[in-house]
Design a protein around this motif. Structure first.
Motif, mmCIF file in Angstrom:
data_model
loop_
_atom_site.group_PDB
_atom_site.id
_atom_site.type_symbol
_atom_site.label_atom_id
_atom_site.label_comp_id
_atom_site.label_asym_id
_atom_site.label_seq_id
_atom_site.Cartn_x
_atom_site.Cartn_y
_atom_site.Cartn_z
ATOM 1 N N GLY A 3 0.794 -1.218 0.000
ATOM 2 C CA GLY A 3 0.000 0.000 0.000
ATOM 3 C C GLY A 3 0.818 1.255 0.000
ATOM 4 O O GLY A 3 0.322 2.309 0.377
ATOM 5 N N PRO A 180 1.091 -0.797 7.274
ATOM 6 C CA PRO A 180 0.489 -1.642 6.239
ATOM 7 C C PRO A 180 0.725 -3.128 6.471
ATOM 8 O O PRO A 180 -0.125 -3.959 6.107
ATOM 9 C CB PRO A 180 1.159 -1.158 4.947
ATOM 10 C CG PRO A 180 2.413 -0.509 5.377
ATOM 11 C CD PRO A 180 2.124 0.099 6.715
ATOM 12 N N VAL A 184 -2.251 -5.949 6.554
ATOM 13 C CA VAL A 184 -2.291 -7.151 5.715
ATOM 14 C C VAL A 184 -2.397 -8.408 6.574
ATOM 15 O O VAL A 184 -3.223 -9.301 6.301
ATOM 16 C CB VAL A 184 -1.047 -7.205 4.813
ATOM 17 C CG1 VAL A 184 -0.962 -8.550 4.092
ATOM 18 C CG2 VAL A 184 -1.081 -6.078 3.786
ATOM 19 N N PHE A 207 -8.060 -2.735 6.719
ATOM 20 C CA PHE A 207 -7.231 -1.801 5.955
ATOM 21 C C PHE A 207 -7.600 -0.335 6.213
ATOM 22 O O PHE A 207 -7.043 0.559 5.572
ATOM 23 C CB PHE A 207 -7.368 -2.087 4.454
ATOM 24 C CG PHE A 207 -6.799 -3.412 4.048
ATOM 25 C CD1 PHE A 207 -5.427 -3.591 3.970
ATOM 26 C CD2 PHE A 207 -7.620 -4.483 3.770
ATOM 27 C CE1 PHE A 207 -4.885 -4.806 3.603
ATOM 28 C CE2 PHE A 207 -7.096 -5.698 3.406
ATOM 29 C CZ PHE A 207 -5.726 -5.874 3.325
ATOM 30 N N PHE A 232 -5.366 1.852 3.590
ATOM 31 C CA PHE A 232 -3.900 1.792 3.609
ATOM 32 C C PHE A 232 -3.351 3.098 4.180
ATOM 33 O O PHE A 232 -2.786 3.121 5.241
ATOM 34 C CB PHE A 232 -3.316 1.524 2.212
ATOM 35 C CG PHE A 232 -3.492 0.110 1.760
ATOM 36 C CD1 PHE A 232 -2.751 -0.898 2.327
ATOM 37 C CD2 PHE A 232 -4.395 -0.212 0.772
ATOM 38 C CE1 PHE A 232 -2.895 -2.206 1.923
ATOM 39 C CE2 PHE A 232 -4.551 -1.511 0.365
ATOM 40 C CZ PHE A 232 -3.811 -2.517 0.938
#
Length: 272
Positions: A3, A180, A184, A207, A232
């Motif tokens: 991201g 990020p 994830v 996210f 993100f």
């Protein structure tokens, strides 16, 4: 995908407010020529009231050689409008950044101007085309001016690997990469939890970042804004100026933390 979005200024021709740009070029030309009869009327009341306004202008003038520039390029333009409730007491500001090229030398100039009003002027060209010969132009006054020579040392000082970085930079870099990564990993954990109802909404929520934290990589100055929701929310920006610093942003992974708390509340037998 981490991201990380690298956002650079567009390479296409920059469009600034034409009347602000016109004043900016005329004013900088007057500064280089040491033309005070042209400089003084272009100053805002606030800049004129500054007892140091003349020395500040002289400092800029001394960076220019006597020869005329062979290249003038507007490299950045920003316009700041005052808040709606304060528009009667605050003026609209425009910041113009120019790169002046001379033989063997470049000078970066930052100029801030404020909108002082409008007036109608006669335009013979419009009359010849059958249009109203009078058009409205915006009047600007100079609020501030600074300049800096573009040297290899100055460019290097604004690079990512420039020396002088400390614990603040290191801590921010950890957050920039960690945010990020946490999003994830949390999304993967949510996707693999069979007992999680509305699973894919939770995956998407992992996210979500709330607010933005940023750092000026050259100076180490930090800042934050909390009135934003991002997906993100990780970015790196650098202006067109060769002296522009890197600005890194990341959004704190609040969504991922909420998802992790939700996963912790699931019964153990429902965990994968």
């Amino acid at each position: 995908m981490l991201g990380l979005a690298l956002v650079l200024a567009a390479c296409s021709k920059l469009q600034a407010e034409p009347d602000a740009d016109r004043l900016g070029r005329r004013f900088i030309d007057a500064v280089q020529r040491d033309d005070w009869p042209a400089i003084d009327p272009a100053l805002s009341a606030g800049f004129m009231a500054d007892p140091d306004h003349a020395p500040k202008i002289v400092l800029v003038r001394d960076l220019f050689p006597k020869e005329p520039p062979w290249r003038i390029k507007l490299i950045e333009s920003e316009r700041t409008r005052p808040p709606l409730l304060r528009r009667e007491t605050r003026a609209e500001l425009s910041t113009l950044r120019y790169l002046y090229g001379f033989s063997g030398r470049e000078v970066a100039v930052d100029l801030t101007v404020e909108l002082a009003g409008t007036k109608r002027v006669y335009d013979r060209g419009q009359k010849l085309t059958g249009k109203d010969p009078f058009r409205e132009v915006k009047l600007y006054r100079v609020v501030a001016i600074t300049a800096q020579p573009v040297t290899p040392a100055a460019i290097k000082a604004n690079g990512f690997l420039a020396p002088g970085k400390g614990l603040v930079h290191l801590a921010f870099l950890v957050g920039l990469v960690g945010s990020p990564v946490m999003m994830v990993l949390t999304a993967v954990a949510a996707a693999r939890s069979p007992g999680l109802k509305g699973k894919w909404w939770w995956v998407l929520g992992a996210f979500v970042g709330v607010g933005t934290v940023w750092i000026n990589w050259t100076t180490g100055a930090l800042g934050a804004e909390w009135q934003a929701v991002n997906l993100f929310g990780v970015a790196a920006t650098k202006g067109q100026s060769p002296l522009a610093p890197w600005i890194f942003h990341f959004a704190p992974p609040i969504g991922a933390l909420v998802v992790l708390l939700r996963l912790k509340t699931l019964p153990q037998q429902n965990q994968a």
